[in-house]
Motif scaffolding. Structure first.
Motif, mmCIF file in Angstrom:
data_model
loop_
_atom_site.group_PDB
_atom_site.id
_atom_site.type_symbol
_atom_site.label_atom_id
_atom_site.label_comp_id
_atom_site.label_asym_id
_atom_site.label_seq_id
_atom_site.Cartn_x
_atom_site.Cartn_y
_atom_site.Cartn_z
ATOM 1 N N TYR A 38 1.123 -1.209 0.092
ATOM 2 C CA TYR A 38 -0.015 0.090 -0.159
ATOM 3 C C TYR A 38 0.902 1.132 0.058
ATOM 4 C CZ TYR A 38 -3.315 -3.505 1.123
ATOM 5 O OH TYR A 38 -4.217 -4.449 1.101
ATOM 6 N N LEU A 120 -14.204 1.011 -10.689
ATOM 7 C CA LEU A 120 -14.618 1.031 -9.172
ATOM 8 C C LEU A 120 -14.989 -0.539 -8.787
ATOM 9 C CD1 LEU A 120 -16.840 4.287 -9.195
ATOM 10 C CD2 LEU A 120 -14.649 3.981 -8.176
ATOM 11 N N ASN A 123 -12.118 -2.781 -8.180
ATOM 12 C CA ASN A 123 -11.398 -2.487 -7.031
ATOM 13 C C ASN A 123 -12.185 -2.403 -5.725
ATOM 14 O OD1 ASN A 123 -9.019 -2.056 -8.043
ATOM 15 N ND2 ASN A 123 -9.575 0.108 -8.541
ATOM 16 N N LEU A 125 -14.345 -0.521 -4.917
ATOM 17 C CA LEU A 125 -14.767 0.883 -4.313
ATOM 18 C C LEU A 125 -16.117 1.394 -4.719
ATOM 19 C CD1 LEU A 125 -11.574 2.421 -5.919
ATOM 20 C CD2 LEU A 125 -11.823 1.942 -3.459
ATOM 21 N N GLY A 126 -16.717 2.390 -3.796
ATOM 22 C CA GLY A 126 -17.917 2.826 -3.937
ATOM 23 C C GLY A 126 -18.404 3.542 -2.725
ATOM 24 N N PRO A 127 -19.408 4.356 -2.717
ATOM 25 C CA PRO A 127 -19.659 4.957 -1.527
ATOM 26 C C PRO A 127 -20.114 3.906 -0.510
ATOM 27 C CG PRO A 127 -21.336 5.293 -3.270
ATOM 28 C CD PRO A 127 -20.138 4.643 -3.822
ATOM 29 N N GLY A 128 -19.707 4.298 0.757
ATOM 30 C CA GLY A 128 -19.891 3.482 2.017
ATOM 31 C C GLY A 128 -19.095 2.345 2.194
ATOM 32 N N LYS A 129 -18.277 2.140 1.265
ATOM 33 C CA LYS A 129 -17.309 1.071 1.386
ATOM 34 C C LYS A 129 -16.231 1.244 2.481
ATOM 35 C CE LYS A 129 -18.797 -2.234 -1.710
ATOM 36 N NZ LYS A 129 -19.030 -1.948 -3.057
ATOM 37 N N LYS A 130 -15.765 0.022 3.188
ATOM 38 C CA LYS A 130 -14.899 0.491 4.015
ATOM 39 C C LYS A 130 -13.563 0.063 3.591
ATOM 40 C CE LYS A 130 -16.365 1.417 8.499
ATOM 41 N NZ LYS A 130 -17.000 2.489 7.995
ATOM 42 N N ALA A 131 -12.403 0.853 3.873
ATOM 43 C CA ALA A 131 -11.139 0.570 3.383
ATOM 44 C C ALA A 131 -10.515 -0.576 4.406
ATOM 45 C CB ALA A 131 -10.293 1.694 3.145
ATOM 46 N N LEU A 132 -9.756 -1.505 4.046
ATOM 47 C CA LEU A 132 -8.891 -2.255 5.015
ATOM 48 C C LEU A 132 -7.505 -1.633 5.026
ATOM 49 C CD1 LEU A 132 -8.094 -4.785 6.460
ATOM 50 C CD2 LEU A 132 -7.999 -6.031 4.191
ATOM 51 N N MET A 133 -7.382 -0.916 5.949
ATOM 52 C CA MET A 133 -6.097 -0.242 6.179
ATOM 53 C C MET A 133 -5.169 -0.756 7.163
ATOM 54 S SD MET A 133 -6.809 2.453 4.259
ATOM 55 C CE MET A 133 -5.154 3.238 4.525
ATOM 56 N N THR A 139 -1.397 6.510 3.485
ATOM 57 C CA THR A 139 -2.016 7.364 2.587
ATOM 58 C C THR A 139 -1.204 8.610 2.781
ATOM 59 O OG1 THR A 139 -3.802 8.032 4.527
ATOM 60 C CG2 THR A 139 -4.310 6.324 2.800
#
Lengths: 178, 475
Positions: A38, A120, A123, A125-133, A139
């Motif tokens: 990442y 999108l 990957n 990706l989309g509104p409301g999707k939670k990122a796995l950080m 970032t």
């Protein structure tokens, strides 16, 4: 819904791009499987070093584009040529040169929207999707390498940790369960 | 003879506000997130307040336009298009610089675009919205705007006329707006994720979390992101050229002397880039000052944009002269009269304002000292936009006001509603821009981070000193 089993990851943080790249090369040569890396910005050829397949998004864009072209030609020919033919300025009902601008615009519109939608979806990706950080600093200014311990059963956790430390991580690797 | 190659100017300078040290990736994040995270300050609120007042006044005149009809404008039987279409073309033209910076300069690998593309693209979107608002206004009955689209209907299945450049325009402008907005938003996602990870209060954590689409910055995501950016740039480049070409067709395909010209497409595109870069400079110089972004938007950026203004301004100048030559060479008396009337007719002042603002003023940028002078650049950027507004006014009004029949010759004078509707677009544009500048990162952090490594340190010291020097001179 069945609960997914927890996976254990070892997270190595790098603070330098060239150290990261050489570490990836060395670790992969030793047979270690890297889950993902990442980064705060697109690092050139990182996917090649990690052995990932090249993205086929450009082909998707091309297919969406020709779909747009076809739809535009069919739409204009149907509307002016068949549905309600009118003589406009003495031109043919299907006046091909006049259809060029709209056809071009719809090609571009379909290609861009289609490609971005594919981007999108592929990957996740989309509104409301939670990122796995694995580490929020990826970032900001750190390069974060995640190694799935379950997929690297031929190494012990300690060996992998040592391998990371020998290859330039900037801090002690941490474990993270996901 | 020995040649020493000069060190190329760095794209990101040292931290001139803080101990003059090298800018790191963390500095980039801090500097650009600062204004998003800080509470709105007085200066920003005042600026937004003024824009909202202008917008409110414009909304009143817009209400008059729509409620009482476009008879509220200064139009008459001879001049049926005046301020509305002038403003429309002017705003569309301004929008072009954003796409040029984000798409064309990306294809040409001009890395200096990294720190200005975000706000230039935002400007594009707002400018195109303003342009669109004039299309809605001049319809008189905006609730029937969907008639411009090829929608199934019960009027005997009557479709739009695909032979008409006005219909091409509907497709061109709406595609341009959509693609620009999508391009801009895709570029925003990684930076929104950065803000999300830094956010401390639950509301911004939630909002930026929602807006950042769950971006994690993994290798595959970035690889695809780069592909999307490249393909979108490839698509936007012909798109941006097509948009102003089609706008120029609105005039060029007619039979009005002064409009019926084959030179229009390239001439309009050059003019669009010219005025767009001027607007980018106006906004950028203010943003850079207010948000202390001098290490990112450097004198080098300003100089590069000024060079583009010089080139496109000169192309526009050549186009003006070519039009005259062709009018004379064509031997068509109507065409010749239209051009003589522009120069020496009752609208001579509009013509000569256009000539001096667009052709003479950018020539100052032949001098490096002028290109790197912030004040000269700011003043000229405004002069150029005034000139480009007059260009559209000259083309539209002077070609129309003297008809083929001398009995229908009239003058057009704007009413306060014309002026108010123009102010409406300004209010809208600046309200959007100030909201953008406060709540979203004005510089693309991820892209600036990619060019940090190429910013040579020794050169950076030299140019940071020059920047300081420029500031001292200003005080």
């Amino acid at each position: 819904m069945e609960k997914k089993e927890k996976q254990e990851f070892l997270v190595g943080v790098f603070d330098n791009e060239s150290k990261l790249i050489s570490a990836i090369d060395t670790l992969r040569a030793k047979g270690l499987k890297i889950h993902d890396v990442y980064t705060p910005y697109p690092v050139h050829d990182l996917d090649v070093h990690l052995g990932f397949k090249r993205t086929r998004l450009a082909r998707a864009a091309f297919l969406f584009g020709i779909t747009g072209t076809t739809l535009a030609i069919i739409m204009q020919s149907y509307m002016l040529g068949f549905a309600w033919p009118m003589i406009i300025g003495g031109k043919d009902h299907i006046a091909v040169p006049d259809f060029v601008p709209v056809t071009f615009e719809l090609t571009v519109l379909c290609a861009s929207l289609g490609m971005v939608a594919t981007f999108l979806i592929s990957n996740g990706l989309g509104p409301g999707k939670k990122a796995l950080m694995f580490d929020p600093r990826s970032t900001d200014d750190k390069y974060v390498m995640a190694i799935d311990l379950g997929k690297n059963s031929k190494f012990t956790k300690e060996t992998i940790e040592k391998m990371l430390l020998d290859n330039g991580v900037s801090e002690q690797p941490k474990t993270k369960e996901v | 003879m020995q040649m020493t190659s000069p060190v190329r100017e760095p794209l990101v300078l040292r931290q001139i506000h803080d101990k003059n040290r090298k800018t790191t990736m963390h500095d980039v994040t801090n500097d650009i997130c600062r204004q998003v995270e800080a509470a709105p300050n007085m200066r920003w609120m005042m600026a937004l307040g003024i824009s909202l007042i202008v917008l409110a006044y414009g909304s009143y005149t817009l209400y008059r336009t729509w409620f009482f009809g476009i008879g509220e404008w200064g139009l008459n039987k001879t001049v049926g298009w005046a301020w509305d279409i002038t403003n429309f073309v002017w705003w569309v033209g301004i929008g072009h610089a954003g796409t040029l910076i984000s798409a064309v300069l990306l294809l040409f690998r001009q890395k200096w675009r990294a720190s200005i593309n975000r706000s230039a693209e935002a400007m594009t979107i707002f400018a195109v919205l303003c342009a669109g608002s004039f299309i809605l206004m001049h319809m008189g009955r905006p609730w029937l705007a969907h008639w411009a689209l090829p929608l199934p209907n019960t009027y005997g299945s009557l479709w739009v006329n695909f032979n008409s450049p006005l219909v091409w325009d509907v497709f061109a402008i709406s595609t341009y707006l959509t693609v620009s907005a999508v391009f801009w938003y895709v570029g925003l996602i990684p930076d929104l994720a950065t803000i999300r990870e830094r956010a401390t209060n639950p509301i911004s954590k939630f909002v930026y979390g929602l807006l950042s689409f769950g971006w994690d910055g993994s290798t595959r995501t970035w690889a695809r992101y780069e592909m999307v950016a490249l393909v979108l740039a490839g698509l936007s480049t012909p798109l941006v050229l097509s948009v102003h070409t089609i706008v120029s067709f609105d005039f060029a395909t007619s039979v009005i002397p002064g409009w019926h010209t084959t030179i229009f497409p390239p001439y309009f595109v050059a003019g669009a880039i010219f005025s767009g870069f001027a607007m980018v400079l106006t906004l950028m110089l203010i943003t850079r000052y207010v948000f202390k972004l001098e290490p990112y938007i450097t004198l080098n950026h300003i100089e590069s944009m000024n060079k583009i203004i010089l080139v496109t301004g000169s192309i526009v100048g050549i186009a003006y002269i070519t039009e005259f030559f062709i009018a004379w060479y064509s031997g068509v008396p109507y065409e010749q009269y239209a051009f003589i009337n522009r120069m020496f007719g009752p609208y001579w002042w509009a013509y000569w304002s256009m000539m001096s603002c667009n052709v003479i003023s950018p020539q100052f940028f032949w001098f490096k000292a002028m290109r790197r002078n912030i004040y000269a650049t700011f003043a000229l950027s405004i002069v150029v936009n005034i000139g480009m507004w007059f260009e559209r006014f000259v083309i539209i009004v002077t070609s129309l006001h003297r008809d083929y029949l001398p009995s229908s010759w009239v003058m057009f004078w704007p009413t306060y509603v014309d002026v108010g509707d123009y102010l409406f677009s300004f209010g809208f544009f600046f309200t959007c821009f100030f909201l953008f500048a406060k709540f979203l990162p004005v510089i693309n952090m991820a892209e600036v981070k990619t060019i940090l490594a190429s910013s040579d340190e020794d050169a950076s010291v030299h140019y940071a000193e020059e920047e300081e020097h420029a500031k001292e001179k200003a005080h």
